[in-house]
Design an enzyme around this catalytic site. Structure first.
Site, PDB file in Angstrom:
ATOM      1  N   GLN A 157       0.873  -1.146   0.006  1.00  0.00           N
ATOM      2  CA  GLN A 157       0.068   0.079   0.132  1.00  0.00           C
ATOM      3  C   GLN A 157       0.982   1.181   0.256  1.00  0.00           C
ATOM      4  OE1 GLN A 157      -2.936   0.018   2.958  1.00  0.00           O
ATOM      5  NE2 GLN A 157      -3.840   1.919   2.309  1.00  0.00           N
ATOM      6  N   GLY A 158       0.643   2.002  -0.873  1.00  0.00           N
ATOM      7  CA  GLY A 158       1.533   3.320  -0.796  1.00  0.00           C
ATOM      8  C   GLY A 158       0.602   4.635  -0.687  1.00  0.00           C
ATOM      9  N   VAL A 163      -1.596  -1.994  -3.881  1.00  0.00           N
ATOM     10  CA  VAL A 163      -0.822  -2.927  -4.952  1.00  0.00           C
ATOM     11  C   VAL A 163      -1.086  -4.418  -4.724  1.00  0.00           C
ATOM     12  CG1 VAL A 163       1.395  -3.070  -6.067  1.00  0.00           C
ATOM     13  CG2 VAL A 163       0.907  -1.066  -4.822  1.00  0.00           C
ATOM     14  N   ASP A 273      12.037  11.381  -6.788  1.00  0.00           N
ATOM     15  CA  ASP A 273      11.724  10.758  -5.619  1.00  0.00           C
ATOM     16  C   ASP A 273      12.457   9.399  -5.506  1.00  0.00           C
ATOM     17  OD1 ASP A 273      10.411  10.552  -3.200  1.00  0.00           O
ATOM     18  OD2 ASP A 273       8.534   9.511  -3.935  1.00  0.00           O
TER      19      ASP A 273
HETATM   20  N1  LIG Z   1       6.124  -3.289  -8.979  1.00  0.00           N
HETATM   21  C1  LIG Z   1       6.003  -4.309  -7.881  1.00  0.00           C
HETATM   22  N2  LIG Z   1       6.486  -5.352  -7.621  1.00  0.00           N
HETATM   23  C2  LIG Z   1       6.306  -5.698  -6.365  1.00  0.00           C
HETATM   24  N3  LIG Z   1       5.907  -5.168  -5.297  1.00  0.00           N
HETATM   25  C3  LIG Z   1       5.482  -3.826  -5.656  1.00  0.00           C
HETATM   26  C4  LIG Z   1       5.550  -3.199  -6.524  1.00  0.00           C
HETATM   27  N4  LIG Z   1       5.255  -2.051  -6.465  1.00  0.00           N
HETATM   28  C5  LIG Z   1       4.833  -1.807  -5.303  1.00  0.00           C
HETATM   29  N5  LIG Z   1       5.081  -3.091  -4.591  1.00  0.00           N
HETATM   30  C6  LIG Z   1       4.897  -3.258  -3.105  1.00  0.00           C
HETATM   31  O1  LIG Z   1       3.647  -2.214  -2.690  1.00  0.00           O
HETATM   32  C7  LIG Z   1       4.149  -1.404  -1.856  1.00  0.00           C
HETATM   33  C8  LIG Z   1       3.468  -0.064  -2.017  1.00  0.00           C
HETATM   34  O2  LIG Z   1       3.987   0.467  -3.360  1.00  0.00           O
HETATM   35  P1  LIG Z   1       3.743   2.033  -4.085  1.00  0.00           P
HETATM   36  O3  LIG Z   1       4.457   2.279  -5.147  1.00  0.00           O
HETATM   37  O4  LIG Z   1       2.165   2.102  -4.403  1.00  0.00           O
HETATM   38  O5  LIG Z   1       4.028   2.846  -2.698  1.00  0.00           O
HETATM   39  P2  LIG Z   1       5.316   3.566  -1.888  1.00  0.00           P
HETATM   40  O6  LIG Z   1       6.287   3.833  -3.056  1.00  0.00           O
HETATM   41  O7  LIG Z   1       5.383   2.475  -0.936  1.00  0.00           O
HETATM   42  O8  LIG Z   1       4.627   4.670  -1.389  1.00  0.00           O
HETATM   43  P3  LIG Z   1       4.189   6.268  -2.031  1.00  0.00           P
HETATM   44  O9  LIG Z   1       3.879   5.945  -3.543  1.00  0.00           O
HETATM   45  O10 LIG Z   1       3.154   6.999  -1.219  1.00  0.00           O
HETATM   46  O11 LIG Z   1       5.698   6.909  -1.970  1.00  0.00           O
HETATM   47  C9  LIG Z   1       5.729  -1.391  -1.903  1.00  0.00           C
HETATM   48  O12 LIG Z   1       6.382  -0.841  -0.700  1.00  0.00           O
HETATM   49  C10 LIG Z   1       6.121  -2.534  -2.454  1.00  0.00           C
HETATM   50  O13 LIG Z   1       6.265  -3.583  -1.237  1.00  0.00           O
END
Ligand SMILES: Nc1ncnc2c1ncn2[C@@H]1O[C@H](COP(=O)(O)OP(=O)(O)OP(=O)(O)O)[C@@H](O)[C@H]1O
Length: 442
Positions: A157-158, A163, A273
């Site tokens: 979750q971001g 995700v 970022d």
């Molecule tokens: N392409 C991917 N493959 C596997 N896991 C992923 C992938 N993208 C995201 N995740 C998992 O989902 C989590 C959330 O990702 P997301 O990119 O949505 O948010 P974030 O970068 O942690 O937060 P923010 O977008 O707020 O900076 C990640 O920390 C990771 O564990």
């Protein structure tokens, strides 16, 4: 004296005092706000001070102004961004390749032959390399593959949403990013991410497979990277502790990815970022940089910088000059990369709010120690101290110090950083080999 172990759990964004903020700002001219310590933030440049609290996005578009948009990518940018369904083509999966010391690792500009399109639409590759063919997939396919976005398929979750991991029928395993709330801002951000990801392709960047919009659902489908984030590994929350050579290889991978974004892609971009939670690892610990939501088209003419309407990025990684001037250049990524190098050496987060004041801003603390000749005190306690690790700490900090220069003019280019890291890896490997030989002789 080595420092105690790092704080065990991810730091929640709670408090950091204004004096911490100003002390960091005075040394590194970087600003931190209380609630942005573990999350990305946006602040409008209409605010008087970059130290002010972050706000939700303004309505300003994250797209660059036309004056800063290089013309050579415009044809591709005109292609449709939002497909009611998207199609898949085979052959996009890339094998992990072993790291190499060869300077020619930097890829050439991507050949247009590697792109596939039909009727002006980018096609998405989702079948196996061995069995080429066109595959089409729809919202129903994604719903099926995730059991209608069941929590069992959730992998993360971001800030922008959930995700999910999904295995597409006759296709690859993918990560599906489902926007949690599709407001104007999300829309602009997502479209920025889509636009950028469509343009780029590199071994060390998470591949973009497509974007799908259907009845209020807004989904980006990207390469699934199986081994968690760099941050999880540095926290020892995912697998074995990362040894120093693995960390160096990861730094080089990230260096390649950013150099590519800055220099080699058809349309140069600034990531904006770079941080350890945006670096995903494969099973063989190769790094893939993700999250291009903040990416901007870079200026093309030398000396011309992009004046941003918003300051974007994550506290602890933000370029002080960008914060002060709102002028975004590739060197902002170089600054964040410097912070990342320090994270790799120390294992600490960019900001550690539970530490004593002098140690809260990790890059500041580590660079001060380095300058005083006490760099080894900052080495991650999980990494054994020996001749080779001592060498690495000093060499990596030498580079980090340059990346963290308050003025962007004094920072090296990303390409230069990567070249320096290649040399460091070569010397480090020689050091390890000569040590091994000596031990064999004894
Ligand atoms: N392409 C991917 N493959 C596997 N896991 C992923 C992938 N993208 C995201 N995740 C998992 O989902 C989590 C959330 O990702 P997301 O990119 O949505 O948010 P974030 O970068 O942690 O937060 P923010 O977008 O707020 O900076 C990640 O920390 C990771 O564990």
């Amino acid at each position: 004296m080595r420092q105690g172990r790092r704080s065990p759990s991810p730091l929640k964004a709670t408090s950091i005092s204004s004096s911490d903020i100003s002390s960091q700002a005075s040394s590194y001219h970087t600003a931190y706000t209380s609630s942005s310590l573990s999350s990305s933030y946006t602040t409008s440049n209409t605010k008087a001070s970059p130290l002010s609290s972050y706000s939700a996005s303004t309505n300003a578009s994250p797209f660059p102004s036309s004056s800063s948009t290089p013309s050579h990518g415009s044809r591709r940018r005109r292609l449709s961004l939002i497909f009611p369904c998207f199609r898949a083509f085979p052959g996009m999966a890339m094998e992990d390749t072993p790291p190499s010391d060869k300077p020619d690792l930097l890829p050439p500009p991507r050949s247009h032959a590697s792109r596939r399109s039909v009727n002006g639409k980018r096609l998405i590759n989702s079948t196996s390399l061995a069995n080429p063919g066109l595959v089409e997939f729809t919202i129903a396919d994604i719903q099926n593959a995730t059991n209608n976005f069941s929590p069992d398929f959730k992998i993360g979750q971001g800030g922008s949403g959930m995700v999910y991991k999904a295995k597409l029928e006759n296709g690859p395993v993918v990560a599906v990013k489902r926007a949690k709330k599709y407001d104007k801002h999300t829309s602009a951000e997502l479209q920025n991410e889509i636009k950028t990801m469509q343009e780029i392709e590199h071994l060390n960047l998470v591949k973009f497979y497509g974007y799908l919009e259907h009845e209020g659902e807004h989904l980006s489908v990207v390469e699934y990277v199986p081994n968690g984030t760099l941050r999880e590994h540095l926290d020892c929350r995912n697998g074995k502790m990362l040894d120093f050579s693995a960390r160096l290889d990861i730094a080089i991978d990230v260096g390649h990815a950013i150099t590519y974004l800055h220099t080699y892609s058809d349309t140069p971009v600034i990531h904006r970022d770079i941080k350890s939670t945006n670096i995903l690892l494969t099973d063989s610990l190769r790094a893939k940089v993700t999250d291009f939501g903040f990416a901007k088209l870079a200026p093309t003419e030398e000396g011309v910088t992009h004046i941003s309407t918003q300051v974007r990025g994550t506290a602890g990684y933000l370029d002080p000059e960008y914060l002060g001037t709102f002028q975004l250049t590739e060197k902002s990524d170089v600054y964040s990369f410097g912070v990342l190098l320090v994270e790799l050496v120390t294992g600490r987060r960019a900001v550690e709010i539970t530490r004593d004041r002098a140690e809260r801003v990790t890059a500041k603390w580590a660079m001060e120690k380095f300058i005083k000749g006490q760099a080894l005190e900052t080495l991650d306690p999980n990494i054994p101290e020996n001749q080779a690790s001592r060498f690495l700490v000093l060499k990596i900090y030498e580079l980090a110090l340059q990346c963290l220069a308050p003025s962007r003019r004094n920072r090296p280019s990303m390409k230069k950083c990567t070249e320096v890291l290649w040399r460091i890896r070569k010397d480090y490997t020689q050091l390890l080999n000569s040590k091994e030989q000596k031990e064999r002789k004894l």
